[in-house]
Design a protein around this motif. Structure first.
Motif, PDB file in Angstrom:
ATOM      1  N   THR A 153       2.450  -1.067   0.596  1.00 17.32           N
ATOM      2  CA  THR A 153       3.346   0.090   0.619  1.00 17.32           C
ATOM      3  C   THR A 153       4.813  -0.282   0.475  1.00 17.32           C
ATOM      4  O   THR A 153       5.686   0.572   0.596  1.00 17.32           O
ATOM      5  CB  THR A 153       3.153   0.886   1.927  1.00 17.32           C
ATOM      6  N   ARG A 198      -0.414   5.562  -4.182  1.00 17.05           N
ATOM      7  CA  ARG A 198      -1.032   6.099  -2.970  1.00 17.05           C
ATOM      8  C   ARG A 198      -2.554   5.988  -3.029  1.00 17.05           C
ATOM      9  O   ARG A 198      -3.203   5.703  -2.024  1.00 17.05           O
ATOM     10  CB  ARG A 198      -0.598   7.546  -2.757  1.00 17.05           C
ATOM     11  N   LYS A 199      -3.124   6.219  -4.197  1.00 22.61           N
ATOM     12  CA  LYS A 199      -4.585   6.102  -4.332  1.00 22.61           C
ATOM     13  C   LYS A 199      -5.053   4.673  -4.070  1.00 22.61           C
ATOM     14  O   LYS A 199      -6.045   4.452  -3.358  1.00 22.61           O
ATOM     15  CB  LYS A 199      -5.034   6.551  -5.715  1.00 22.61           C
ATOM     16  N   VAL A 247      -3.526   2.405  -2.296  1.00 16.96           N
ATOM     17  CA  VAL A 247      -3.357   2.131  -0.862  1.00 16.96           C
ATOM     18  C   VAL A 247      -4.523   2.714  -0.071  1.00 16.96           C
ATOM     19  O   VAL A 247      -5.111   2.045   0.791  1.00 16.96           O
ATOM     20  CB  VAL A 247      -2.017   2.684  -0.353  1.00 16.96           C
ATOM     21  N   ARG A 248      -4.879   3.972  -0.369  1.00 20.00           N
ATOM     22  CA  ARG A 248      -6.011   4.596   0.344  1.00 20.00           C
ATOM     23  C   ARG A 248      -7.300   3.822   0.111  1.00 20.00           C
ATOM     24  O   ARG A 248      -8.062   3.550   1.054  1.00 20.00           O
ATOM     25  CB  ARG A 248      -6.194   6.046  -0.112  1.00 20.00           C
ATOM     26  N   TYR A 279      -3.118  -0.436   9.510  1.00 22.07           N
ATOM     27  CA  TYR A 279      -2.535   0.774   8.949  1.00 22.07           C
ATOM     28  C   TYR A 279      -1.191   1.055   9.599  1.00 22.07           C
ATOM     29  O   TYR A 279      -0.296   1.640   8.974  1.00 22.07           O
ATOM     30  CB  TYR A 279      -3.495   1.959   9.063  1.00 22.07           C
ATOM     31  N   VAL A 287       2.045   1.936   7.258  1.00 19.52           N
ATOM     32  CA  VAL A 287       2.809   3.171   7.425  1.00 19.52           C
ATOM     33  C   VAL A 287       4.266   2.859   7.772  1.00 19.52           C
ATOM     34  O   VAL A 287       5.192   3.472   7.243  1.00 19.52           O
ATOM     35  CB  VAL A 287       2.167   4.064   8.503  1.00 19.52           C
ATOM     36  N   ARG A 334       6.083   1.829   4.708  1.00 20.47           N
ATOM     37  CA  ARG A 334       6.342   2.975   3.825  1.00 20.47           C
ATOM     38  C   ARG A 334       7.564   3.759   4.285  1.00 20.47           C
ATOM     39  O   ARG A 334       8.423   4.119   3.470  1.00 20.47           O
ATOM     40  CB  ARG A 334       5.118   3.891   3.789  1.00 20.47           C
ATOM     41  N   ALA A 354       0.262  12.429   5.716  1.00 20.13           N
ATOM     42  CA  ALA A 354      -0.501  11.556   6.616  1.00 20.13           C
ATOM     43  C   ALA A 354      -1.962  11.952   6.651  1.00 20.13           C
ATOM     44  O   ALA A 354      -2.850  11.086   6.692  1.00 20.13           O
ATOM     45  CB  ALA A 354       0.102  11.611   8.017  1.00 20.13           C
ATOM     46  N   PHE A 392      -3.544  10.351   3.728  1.00 14.01           N
ATOM     47  CA  PHE A 392      -3.634   8.903   3.891  1.00 14.01           C
ATOM     48  C   PHE A 392      -4.770   8.517   4.825  1.00 14.01           C
ATOM     49  O   PHE A 392      -5.547   7.589   4.558  1.00 14.01           O
ATOM     50  CB  PHE A 392      -2.296   8.373   4.423  1.00 14.01           C
ATOM     51  N   SER A 439      -8.685   7.714   4.445  1.00 15.29           N
ATOM     52  CA  SER A 439      -9.200   6.402   4.051  1.00 15.29           C
ATOM     53  C   SER A 439      -9.984   5.733   5.171  1.00 15.29           C
ATOM     54  O   SER A 439     -10.948   4.999   4.909  1.00 15.29           O
ATOM     55  CB  SER A 439      -8.046   5.497   3.594  1.00 15.29           C
ATOM     56  N   ASP A 496      -3.933  14.839  -4.423  1.00 16.71           N
ATOM     57  CA  ASP A 496      -2.768  13.953  -4.554  1.00 16.71           C
ATOM     58  C   ASP A 496      -2.243  13.864  -5.982  1.00 16.71           C
ATOM     59  O   ASP A 496      -1.195  13.272  -6.216  1.00 16.71           O
ATOM     60  CB  ASP A 496      -3.140  12.556  -4.058  1.00 16.71           C
TER      61      ASP A 496
END
Length: 358
Positions: free
Chosen positions: A48, A60-61, A63-64, A82, A86, A89, A227, A230, A233, A277
């Motif tokens: 991130t 973002r995809k 990361v998930r 995580y 976060v 980020r 969030a 996110f 995941s 997303d």
């Protein structure tokens, strides 16, 4: 193979290193230091963080999907890591350039580790951690009830409520003293090894060099929606692990059929998350992101319960992965929880068979 090298890297690490050690990590006396070190060596702690700050700048995809892969291997490792992703980020998106230049390269490389302490600002009622301005400094007083990774993390992204209703966010060093005191680690039925504590702040002073941002309630609400997306995941990861366990039990039709049905539902849920997303998706085509996360929570719980049932009495043993997955799925229903998410999750429970939102 997923087609993305970072996600493939995460899956390989999960299958070869994390999963074989997950039972020991679950019952360890402290956080999974070696697992975090391997994630750092693989570069995944920089997912991130933008490339100009030493990270990977993943979408973002990606990361998930990478976090889901980690969660499929070891829940407590995903739970601890995580926090770091976060925190990076939020720091990467702030306007404090000197702070980013000073800390983000080390955070992205895993030379420093970050945790979080801001879930309390989403609670209704009077703030339990307040912040006030004193000249250029922010001063924090009160309690942050949840912070994971004490003894592992170097810094914590801490938030308190200002008198005008905004929240003040700062990256505070985790140094125990008169102004910052941790509780003993909480005894948890899942993620007990995460070294989760509460932080008591007594006049904790944070100068401009460590201030990240101030957020309005509207900005906080928008961040909460992101969030929810996110944190799907984590539930996706435990579902992947449960399906894998069902397939490993044997080729008998009931087990294979259950794994296939859960796999199809998981594919639909992940597609709905990706669709929500996608900037090209019109607002009316996205659906309710809170309901979407509630569906993923419900799926993770049902999949892990299916693994328990299919495993028989052996699943009641502390060494059996099914009971661990079931406990991890429970925890994921509580992460970044809001009242709206509670209501949406309960709605899933009383309306079995509801379709994937979106």
């Amino acid at each position: 193979m997923t087609g993305d090298p970072l996600v493939d890297r995460a899956h390989e690490l999960a299958s070869r290193f994390l999963a074989p050690r997950a039972a020991l990590a679950d019952r360890a006396a402290g956080p999974p230091v070696e697992q975090v070190r391997h994630l750092a060596e693989s570069g995944l702690l920089g997912l991130t963080t933008p490339p100009e700050c030493g990270g990977l700048g993943a979408s973002r995809k990606v990361v998930r999907d990478a976090l889901a892969a980690v969660a499929s291997g070891c829940g407590v490792t995903a739970f601890v890591c995580y926090q770091h992703l976060v925190g990076c980020r939020h720091l990467a998106g702030c306007g404090n350039g000197p702070l980013k230049d000073r800390l983000l390269p080390d955070l992205a490389a895993g030379r420093r580790f970050c945790s979080l302490a801001f879930s309390h600002i989403r609670r209704p009622g009077p703030p339990i951690l307040r912040a006030r301005a004193d000249g250029d400094d922010w001063v924090f007083d009160g309690t942050a009830p949840w912070m994971t990774g004490w003894g592992l993390a170097d810094d914590v992204l801490l938030a308190g409520v200002l008198p005008d209703g905004r929240s003040a966010w700062a990256l505070a060093p985790l140094v125990e003293g008169e102004s910052l005191r941790p509780s003993p680690p909480a005894h948890l039925c899942a993620m007990d090894a995460s070294a989760t504590v509460s932080l008591e702040c007594r006049g904790l002073r944070v100068g401009p060099d460590r201030q990240v941002k101030a957020m309005t309630p509207a900005e906080l609400a928008a961040d909460t929606a992101g969030a929810n997306l996110f944190f799907t995941s984590l539930s996706v990861g435990v579902t992947l692990a449960a399906i894998g366990l069902l397939r490993a039990i044997g080729p008998d039709a009931p087990f294979a059929d259950a794994a296939d049905a859960l796999g199809r539902e998981l594919a639909r849920a992940r597609a709905a998350v990706d669709r929500w997303d996608d900037p090209a998706t019109p607002a009316e085509g996205r659906g309710d992101v809170t309901a979407l996360r509630a569906h993923c929570i419900d799926l993770g719980v049902r999949a892990s319960y299916a693994a328990v049932v299919a495993s028989g009495g052996a699943a009641n043993g502390l060494d059996h992965p099914a009971q661990r997955l079931y406990r991890e799925a429970m925890v994921y229903s509580l992460v970044a929880q809001t009242r709206d998410l509670r209501v949406a999750t309960l709605d899933r429970l009383v309306r079995p068979g509801a379709s994937v939102p979106g």
